[in-house]
Design an enzyme around this catalytic site. Structure first.
Site, PDB file in Angstrom:
ATOM      1  N   ASP A 195       8.122  -7.864  -3.339  1.00  0.00           N
ATOM      2  CA  ASP A 195       7.833  -6.536  -2.799  1.00  0.00           C
ATOM      3  C   ASP A 195       6.872  -6.631  -1.615  1.00  0.00           C
ATOM      4  OD1 ASP A 195       7.903  -3.485  -3.277  1.00  0.00           O
ATOM      5  OD2 ASP A 195       5.771  -3.945  -3.054  1.00  0.00           O
TER       6      ASP A 195
ATOM      7  N   TYR B 259       1.998  -4.629   5.271  1.00  0.00           N
ATOM      8  CA  TYR B 259       1.361  -5.861   4.762  1.00  0.00           C
ATOM      9  C   TYR B 259       1.372  -6.976   5.810  1.00  0.00           C
ATOM     10  CZ  TYR B 259       2.483  -3.545   0.272  1.00  0.00           C
ATOM     11  OH  TYR B 259       2.636  -2.653  -0.759  1.00  0.00           O
TER      12      TYR B 259
ATOM     13  N   LYS C  72       8.987  -1.703   3.218  1.00  0.00           N
ATOM     14  CA  LYS C  72       8.723  -0.252   3.283  1.00  0.00           C
ATOM     15  C   LYS C  72       8.312   0.122   4.689  1.00  0.00           C
ATOM     16  CE  LYS C  72       6.331  -0.976  -1.118  1.00  0.00           C
ATOM     17  NZ  LYS C  72       5.663  -2.269  -0.924  1.00  0.00           N
TER      18      LYS C  72
ATOM     19  N   HIS D 112       7.217   4.423   2.596  1.00  0.00           N
ATOM     20  CA  HIS D 112       6.000   3.944   1.912  1.00  0.00           C
ATOM     21  C   HIS D 112       5.201   5.074   1.246  1.00  0.00           C
ATOM     22  CE1 HIS D 112       3.115   0.288   2.120  1.00  0.00           C
ATOM     23  NE2 HIS D 112       2.816   1.014   1.080  1.00  0.00           N
TER      24      HIS D 112
HETATM   25  N1  LIG Z   1       3.800   1.455  -2.493  1.00  0.00           N
HETATM   26  C1  LIG Z   1       2.492   1.425  -2.431  1.00  0.00           C
HETATM   27  O1  LIG Z   1       1.840   2.349  -1.903  1.00  0.00           O
HETATM   28  C2  LIG Z   1       1.757   0.262  -3.030  1.00  0.00           C
HETATM   29  C3  LIG Z   1       0.356   0.320  -3.194  1.00  0.00           C
HETATM   30  C4  LIG Z   1      -0.276  -0.778  -3.797  1.00  0.00           C
HETATM   31  C5  LIG Z   1       0.486  -1.871  -4.204  1.00  0.00           C
HETATM   32  N2  LIG Z   1       1.835  -1.917  -3.992  1.00  0.00           N
HETATM   33  C6  LIG Z   1       2.655  -3.077  -4.397  1.00  0.00           C
HETATM   34  O2  LIG Z   1       2.351  -3.435  -5.745  1.00  0.00           O
HETATM   35  C7  LIG Z   1       1.862  -4.771  -5.782  1.00  0.00           C
HETATM   36  C8  LIG Z   1       0.827  -4.934  -6.874  1.00  0.00           C
HETATM   37  O3  LIG Z   1      -0.252  -4.064  -6.712  1.00  0.00           O
HETATM   38  P1  LIG Z   1      -1.708  -4.563  -6.271  1.00  0.00           P
HETATM   39  O4  LIG Z   1      -1.591  -5.771  -5.445  1.00  0.00           O
HETATM   40  O5  LIG Z   1      -2.385  -3.360  -5.703  1.00  0.00           O
HETATM   41  O6  LIG Z   1      -2.466  -4.852  -7.633  1.00  0.00           O
HETATM   42  P2  LIG Z   1      -2.155  -5.579  -9.044  1.00  0.00           P
HETATM   43  O7  LIG Z   1      -0.911  -6.325  -9.023  1.00  0.00           O
HETATM   44  O8  LIG Z   1      -2.394  -4.542 -10.074  1.00  0.00           O
HETATM   45  O9  LIG Z   1      -3.403  -6.583  -9.123  1.00  0.00           O
HETATM   46  C9  LIG Z   1      -3.576  -7.623  -8.220  1.00  0.00           C
HETATM   47  C10 LIG Z   1      -4.967  -8.204  -8.441  1.00  0.00           C
HETATM   48  O10 LIG Z   1      -5.052  -8.755  -9.744  1.00  0.00           O
HETATM   49  C11 LIG Z   1      -5.373 -10.140  -9.678  1.00  0.00           C
HETATM   50  N3  LIG Z   1      -4.583 -10.808 -10.723  1.00  0.00           N
HETATM   51  C12 LIG Z   1      -3.270 -11.115 -10.696  1.00  0.00           C
HETATM   52  N4  LIG Z   1      -2.891 -11.709 -11.844  1.00  0.00           N
HETATM   53  C13 LIG Z   1      -3.983 -11.773 -12.626  1.00  0.00           C
HETATM   54  C14 LIG Z   1      -4.221 -12.293 -13.921  1.00  0.00           C
HETATM   55  N5  LIG Z   1      -3.245 -12.834 -14.643  1.00  0.00           N
HETATM   56  N6  LIG Z   1      -5.483 -12.213 -14.422  1.00  0.00           N
HETATM   57  C15 LIG Z   1      -6.484 -11.648 -13.688  1.00  0.00           C
HETATM   58  N7  LIG Z   1      -6.323 -11.135 -12.455  1.00  0.00           N
HETATM   59  C16 LIG Z   1      -5.070 -11.202 -11.922  1.00  0.00           C
HETATM   60  C17 LIG Z   1      -5.008 -10.571  -8.273  1.00  0.00           C
HETATM   61  O11 LIG Z   1      -5.830 -11.627  -7.813  1.00  0.00           O
HETATM   62  P3  LIG Z   1      -5.222 -13.059  -7.323  1.00  0.00           P
HETATM   63  O12 LIG Z   1      -4.253 -12.780  -6.225  1.00  0.00           O
HETATM   64  O13 LIG Z   1      -6.436 -13.787  -6.885  1.00  0.00           O
HETATM   65  O14 LIG Z   1      -4.577 -13.660  -8.543  1.00  0.00           O
HETATM   66  C18 LIG Z   1      -5.296  -9.303  -7.467  1.00  0.00           C
HETATM   67  O15 LIG Z   1      -6.678  -9.210  -7.171  1.00  0.00           O
HETATM   68  C19 LIG Z   1       1.309  -4.993  -4.371  1.00  0.00           C
HETATM   69  O16 LIG Z   1       1.118  -6.356  -4.069  1.00  0.00           O
HETATM   70  C20 LIG Z   1       2.378  -4.312  -3.558  1.00  0.00           C
HETATM   71  O17 LIG Z   1       3.510  -5.148  -3.461  1.00  0.00           O
HETATM   72  C21 LIG Z   1       2.475  -0.853  -3.429  1.00  0.00           C
END
Ligand SMILES: NC(=O)c1ccc[n+]([C@@H]2O[C@H](COP(=O)([O-])OP(=O)(O)OC[C@H]3O[C@@H](n4cnc5c(N)ncnc54)[C@H](OP(=O)(O)O)[C@@H]3O)[C@@H](O)[C@H]2O)c1
Length: 274
Positions: free
Chosen positions: A45, A50, A75, A108
């Site tokens: 994704d 990004y 997006k 987005h």
């Molecule tokens: N459409 C939108 O508006 C929107 C908004 C936000 C996000 N997104 C999408 O959703 C994806 C995920 O959301 P997100 O990146 O906001 O947050 P997330 O996936 O909820 O959390 C990511 C965070 O958690 C850490 N992490 C990952 N695995 C872990 C584990 N097993 N134990 C402890 N910590 C862990 C990561 O650090 P490390 O990388 O250091 O492991 C990072 O700091 C994004 O990358 C993006 O593709 C979309």
């Protein structure tokens, strides 16, 4: 649903993997994509915002896995809304990825008002007709934004990607999408890494899993498609080890009770845009 390569059906036909790798805040994401694909992930994704679409392409090529086995999303960000600019933007996006097409292209967020939202959505519909993208969808949309698409006589989105985890369950949007058979992707499924919570710890201990695995499993059992992000190989791997246990009804009830509505959001969550 038994493995990372399981799929969920989509409204317009075809299917989408049940888990995807998020790559937000990982501009050097080629390594993460390569590791994930070799571990069995089949969905990535990304987004224009990004600034890592070319890196996704590099990671996919390095993995050696055939393009057609991988489901890649991007997006369009609101800077590029409007019919003509959106058309150019999608072409730029596909060129940067360097793999011929996107499997899914999303708006987005609903930012910028109804007229530009609909113009942009029309550009997505046309990009699908032209083969630049295989499926289209939206992100951060609530029911009223999707109703505009229906009123304009345009096809329904295959996907709505929203912030979704036990603390922010967005129930009205989820119910709306389920009624219309729009797949719900869960972004920030790991609460952006804020995993220090007693209930999560209790369930992790009970199931001999970690807190992240409990959250991803919750999402899967709810029928959502979680997009956990990690740039660390060991976490990319462990976040996928969620097919060898099940949360029971009491576990699910305990997680349901954590919902704090909009207060529980940890990102921008712009679902209330006018
Ligand atoms: N459409 C939108 O508006 C929107 C908004 C936000 C996000 N997104 C999408 O959703 C994806 C995920 O959301 P997100 O990146 O906001 O947050 P997330 O996936 O909820 O959390 C990511 C965070 O958690 C850490 N992490 C990952 N695995 C872990 C584990 N097993 N134990 C402890 N910590 C862990 C990561 O650090 P490390 O990388 O250091 O492991 C990072 O700091 C994004 O990358 C993006 O593709 C979309």
């Amino acid at each position: 649903m038994t493995s990372l390569q399981s799929v969920t059906p989509l409204l317009s036909g075809g299917a989408m993997p049940v888990i995807g790798l998020g790559v937000y805040l990982n501009d050097e994401c080629a390594d993460a994509c390569e590791v994930a694909l070799k571990e069995g992930y089949r969905m990535i994704d990304s987004a224009r915002y990004y600034m890592n679409e070319a890196q996704v392409g590099v990671g996919v090529r390095r993995s050696g896995i055939p393009r057609e086995e991988i489901f890649i999303t991007s997006k369009i960000y609101h800077h590029d809304f409007g019919y003509e600019r959106a058309q150019e933007c999608i072409q730029e996006s596909v060129d940067e990825l360097g793999l011929g097409y996107y499997d899914l292209y999303l708006i987005h967020s609903p930012t910028t008002g109804k007229q530009k939202r609909i113009e942009t959505y029309r550009a997505l519909v046309d990009a699908k007709k032209n083969g630049l993208v295989k499926r289209i969808g939206v992100s951060n949309y609530s029911g009223k934004h999707i109703d505009e698409i229906i009123e304009a006589g345009l096809e329904l989105p295959d996907v709505n990607q929203i912030e979704l985890h036990p603390f922010c369950q967005q129930r009205p949007i989820v119910e709306y999408c389920q009624k219309k058979r729009i797949a719900v992707q869960a972004y920030s499924p790991l609460v952006t890494g804020q995993l220090d919570h007693d209930e999560l710890k209790r369930l992790a201990k009970k199931h001999y899993k970690d807190e992240a695995q409990i959250l991803i499993r919750w999402s899967l059992q709810k029928g959502y498609v979680p997009l956990p992000k990690s740039s660390r190989p060991e976490r990319i791997k462990s976040n996928a080890q969620v097919f060898d246990f099940e949360l029971d009804r009491h576990d699910m009830d305990a997680l349901e009770a954590l919902d704090r509505g909009g207060e529980g959001a940890v990102t921008w969550n712009p679902v209330d845009e006018p």
